[in-house]
Every structure is written in structure tokens, then in C-alpha cells.
Scaffold this active site. Structure first.
Site, PDB file in Angstrom:
ATOM      1  CG  HIS A 117     -42.254  19.282 -55.712  1.00  0.00           C
ATOM      2  ND1 HIS A 117     -41.461  18.257 -55.165  1.00  0.00           N
ATOM      3  CD2 HIS A 117     -43.078  20.406 -54.619  1.00  0.00           C
ATOM      4  CE1 HIS A 117     -40.699  19.452 -54.291  1.00  0.00           C
ATOM      5  NE2 HIS A 117     -42.191  19.970 -53.506  1.00  0.00           N
TER       6      HIS A 117
ATOM      7  CG  ASP B  53     -46.405  14.250 -54.901  1.00  0.00           C
ATOM      8  OD1 ASP B  53     -46.386  14.078 -54.043  1.00  0.00           O
ATOM      9  OD2 ASP B  53     -45.975  14.598 -56.009  1.00  0.00           O
TER      10      ASP B  53
ATOM     11  CD  GLN C 218     -48.776  20.500 -51.443  1.00  0.00           C
ATOM     12  OE1 GLN C 218     -49.854  20.754 -49.996  1.00  0.00           O
ATOM     13  NE2 GLN C 218     -47.603  21.203 -50.863  1.00  0.00           N
TER      14      GLN C 218
ATOM     15  CE  LYS D 231     -45.334  18.631 -48.802  1.00  0.00           C
ATOM     16  NZ  LYS D 231     -44.738  19.881 -48.798  1.00  0.00           N
TER      17      LYS D 231
ATOM     18  CB  CYS E 207     -40.242  22.596 -54.838  1.00  0.00           C
ATOM     19  SG  CYS E 207     -38.536  22.442 -53.551  1.00  0.00           S
TER      20      CYS E 207
END
Ligand code: PMP
Length: 424
Positions: free
Chosen positions: A140, A217, A220, A243, A381
């Protein structure tokens, strides 16, 4: 068109084996019961932001109605109450990701701020001219640009590990990039544009074999799977509340305690100091050293409630159900010859990115919206992913445990109508 209630009934009838009571879960998300453009809302944009259960909404309201005051240093009752709730949330989030100590959790605005914090503290003190940071093609933008900024500041260089045609990390190529100048790896756990689940244990082991630290990261991943940072053994892990069914504007950075202790502060201001004179300021202890200013107190408390909500449903059940949904959606889309799926990794979270022959993604998104179906269109993104697959944009349906097979079917029916309109 099937009504929202019928949709959930269909699910349970079609999937008697699932132990997830989707009908009950949907009732806990008030936003899902509405109609959009006269049609039952089909919300398939969960990777951008997921919806909030009543328990999270109630927590925010109750906090402001009954408990609000600024945290830390207050002697009055509301201040103490708010502080206890805020610090209690830190312990909940610590448990949620399996960190050893609550002090290893820093509250931030979200994954984006988390990566910027790591880059500007840990990264900035570690990197020098000619050093290398390894990322991947599927990152991302928020796991690219903070490192580019850091490279501009330090003279370090960004190296990018490639992905294959299925959107999987090419592990051998990744390992080849790890050299004597590599100081840091920063990598996604799950790709937002492709759904790929990255084999983090191998990624971390290869980096650690060479004495290199790993930033993950996790934006997600945390909505879909149990994350255990001690098992992953990464140095840092960052994720966003919104999220994972919590409030917006809040998230967390996990960092190994010794690293956090050694890192310089991120921003200066109140809360992050022990004492200030014009001659000398001493910084507060970890994690407060990294939390300058009044934080998003209500958001942090709601974030912890969302994390607990997920744990209560159970990640085993969530993963099993979402896997069923993903298989169903993949099969349904594969029957539409004009559709090409982008991202077909063997290990995938419930994300379906696709292009439709002869129809621009934005047109697909707009027409689906007129049917009450919310998907995201664009580069998500992740422009380098679009470049890798030589497409300008994709349509992305991203699923959560409150989605149903009937909703997928509704999307596919609408998609076939779009194709018909554009081919006629
Ligand atoms: N990383 C990934 C993989 C994401 O999908 C996102 C959000 N789309 C982010 C980072 C940034 O998260 P936030 O906008 O919540 O800071």
C-alpha cells in the site's frame, strides 16, 4: 431483488455447516439493514473500512455521556475513569495481538501513522547513506511513501521484492535482495489490492538470519485472522481500528520493548515528557514517549471493544466462513468470461480484485452502486500493483464475516447486467 433479511436467511440455508450465525451478526450492525437507491445495501468495501457493531457504537456514546475527561495526571473521578479505560484498552489490544507487555502498544491514528512513526524514529536513527530498505511490489502507498521520505532524508535506498503472476511474493527473489546493506524489511501481512497473505514466518526468518529487523503492515490482516506478534517474531506490527470494526482515526503500533526504549520520540508535546525546562527536557517512559498530545481516547476504548468483539466471535469461525465466501465468490466470478481476476494467490484473504473486459472499473462501480452494491474501484492506494498487472484500475469486492453468498450472487447478477449494457 432479495431483501436484506432474505439474503441472510439464504446464507444459513445454503451453508448449514457454518457455525457462524450470520443473521444474528448482521443484526448487530445497524448500518447493514438499510436500502441504498431503493435496494438492500450490499456492503463489499470492507478493505477500505468496515462497519461498526452496536457494541462499539454504544461504547463511544456511553464514554462521552458518562466518562469523558482528559487522561493521565487527573485526580478527579472522571479523569481517573477515562485513564483507566484508556490504559485498560492498551492491555486488551496487547492481548489481541499476543504482545508480551502492554507498554509495547503505542496508540496512533492508524497504520499510516504507525509506519511513519516507525520510519521517523527507528528508521531515522538506523539508516545511513547507501543503506537499504526492502519492501515489495504489493505494498500500500502507506508502506512505500514513508520509506521514500526516509530515503530522501538519509540517503538510504529502497529495494523492491517482486511478485509473481498470481500476486504472490517471490520468496527467492526477496532473499536475494537481503544483502550486507539491508537494514530493514517492511512488508504487508495481507495485500489490500490482491488479498495475498504473505508467508511472514519465512520472510521474518530470512531477515533475522541476516540480522535484519522486520516491520509488518497488518492493516488488512487483523480483521481476518489471529495475529500473534510473538509467534511472528517481527520487530514492529501496525494496524488500524477502522478496518477491524472499530472507530476511525485510531490504530496501534506494536514494537519490541527494547527497541522502543532505544528509539527517539516521534512528536514533541504534552504527555510524552517527564519534565520540561528550557535547558533540558526528559522524555516519558515507553509507550507514553510516543503519544504526544491528547489522544483519541474514545477511539482507543472503542478499538479495544472491537478487538474483543472479534475474539468473541472467534477467528477460527471467521476464517472458515470467509474462506467459504471467498471460494463461492471466486467460482461465481470465474463463470463470467468478461471478468479477469487480479490476485489469485494460493493463500488469500477475502478480497476479489478484478477487471471487466471493455468496461472501465469506475463505470462498473457506479452502476453497482445504483443497485445498492458498494465496491471500491481505482488503484486502491497500490499503484505499483496496477502497474505490475498492466491495468489502470480494478474493481474490488472485499468481504467481511457479515457478508453472505446471496450478496455475492447479487453482485454477479448486477455485473452481468453491466456487461450486457456495455456490449449492447
Ligand atoms: N496498509 C494497507 C495494506 C491498507 O490496506 C491500508 C488502508 N487501505 C493502510 C495500510 C493504511 O491504513 P489507514 O488508512 O487506516 O492508516
Amino acid at each position: 431483488m432479495i431483501s436484506a433479511t432474505d439474503t441472510t436467511k439464504l446464507t444459513n440455508a445454503d451453508h448449514p455447516t457454518t457455525s457462524l450465525d450470520v443473521e444474528q451478526i448482521r443484526r448487530e450492525f445497524p448500518i447493514l439493514g438499510q436500502t441504498i437507491n431503493g435496494k438492500p445495501l450490499v456492503y463489499l468495501d470492507n478493505a477500505a473500512s468496515s462497519q461498526k457493531p452496536q457494541v462499539v457504537i454504544d461504547t463511544l456514546t456511553r464514554y462521552y455521556r458518562e466518562d469523558h475527561a482528559n487522561i493521565h495526571r487527573a485526580v478527579h473521578t472522571l479523569g481517573v475513569r477515562a485513564t483507566e479505560a484508556y490504559e485498560g484498552a492498551r492491555v486488551q489490544v496487547q492481548r489481541f495481538i499476543g504482545a508480551e507487555r502492554a507498554e509495547e502498544i503505542i496508540f496512533v491514528r492508524g497504520a499510516t501513522e504507525g509506519i511513519n512513526l516507525i520510519a521517523q524514529t527507528y528508521g531515522r536513527s538506523l539508516l545511513h547513506q547507501g543503506d537499504e530498505i526492502v519492501i515489495t511490489t504489493m505494498e500500500h502507498h502507506s508502506n512505500i511513501v514513508p520509506w521514500q521520505i526516509l530515503c530522501e532524508q538519509t540517503g538510504a535506498v529502497l529495494r523492491v521484492a517482486p511478485i509473481n503472476d498470481d500476486g504472490e511474493l517471490m520468496l527467492d527473489e526477496y532473499e536475494k535482495l537481503l544483502g550486507p546493506r539491508t537494514k530493514l524489511v517492511s512488508i504487508t501481512h495481507v495485500s489490500n489490492a490482491l488479498g495475498t497473505i504473505v508467508p511472514l514466518r519465512q520472510v521474518v526468518a530470512a531477515a533475522h538470519d541476516r540480522g535484519i529487523g522486520v516491520v509488518v503492515d497488518g492493516a488488512q490482516a487483523t480483521p481476518h485472522m489471529k495475529v500473534d506478534v510473538r509467534e511472528l517474531d517481527c520487530e514492529f506490527y501496525t494496524f488500524s481500528s477502522h478496518k477491524m470494526f472499530g472507530p476511525t482515526g485510531v490504530g496501534a503500533v506494536y514494537g519490541k520493548f527494547d527497541l522502543l526504549e532505544a528509539m527517539p520520540p516521534y512528536q514533541g508535546g504534552g504527555e510524552m515528557i517527564k519534565s520540561v525546562t528550557f535547558e533540558k527536557t526528559t522524555y516519558n517512559d515507553v509507550p507514553h514517549k510516543f503519544e504526544a498530545g491528547t489522544p483519541n481516547i474514545a477511539g482507543v476504548i472503542g478499538f479495544a471493544v472491537a478487538a474483543n468483539y472479534l475474539v468473541e466471535i472467534g477467528f477460527d469461525r471467521i476464517a472458515a466462513y470467509e474462506h467459504e465466501l471467498l471460494s463461492h465468490a471466486t467460482e461465481m466470478l470465474s463463470k463470467v468470461s468478461e471478468v479477469r481476476l487480479i490476485g489469485t494467490a494460493a493463500e488469500k484473504a477475502a478480497v476479489l480484485s478484478f477487471v471487466v473486459n471493455g468496461v472501465h472499473a469506475h463505470d462498473v462501480g457506479t452502476i453497482l452502486d445504483s443497485e445498492g452494491i458498494a465496491v471500491r474501484t481505482g488503484h486502491h492506494c497500490a499503484q505499483p500493483v496496477m502497474d505490475r498487472f498492466a491495468v489502470p484500475a480494478t474493481v474490488r469486492a472485499s468481504l467481511a464475516f457479515y457478508n453472505t453468498p446471496a450478496e455475492i450472487d447479487a453482485m454477479v447478477v448486477a455485473l452481468r447486467n453491466v456487461i450486457k449494457v456495455f456490449s449492447g
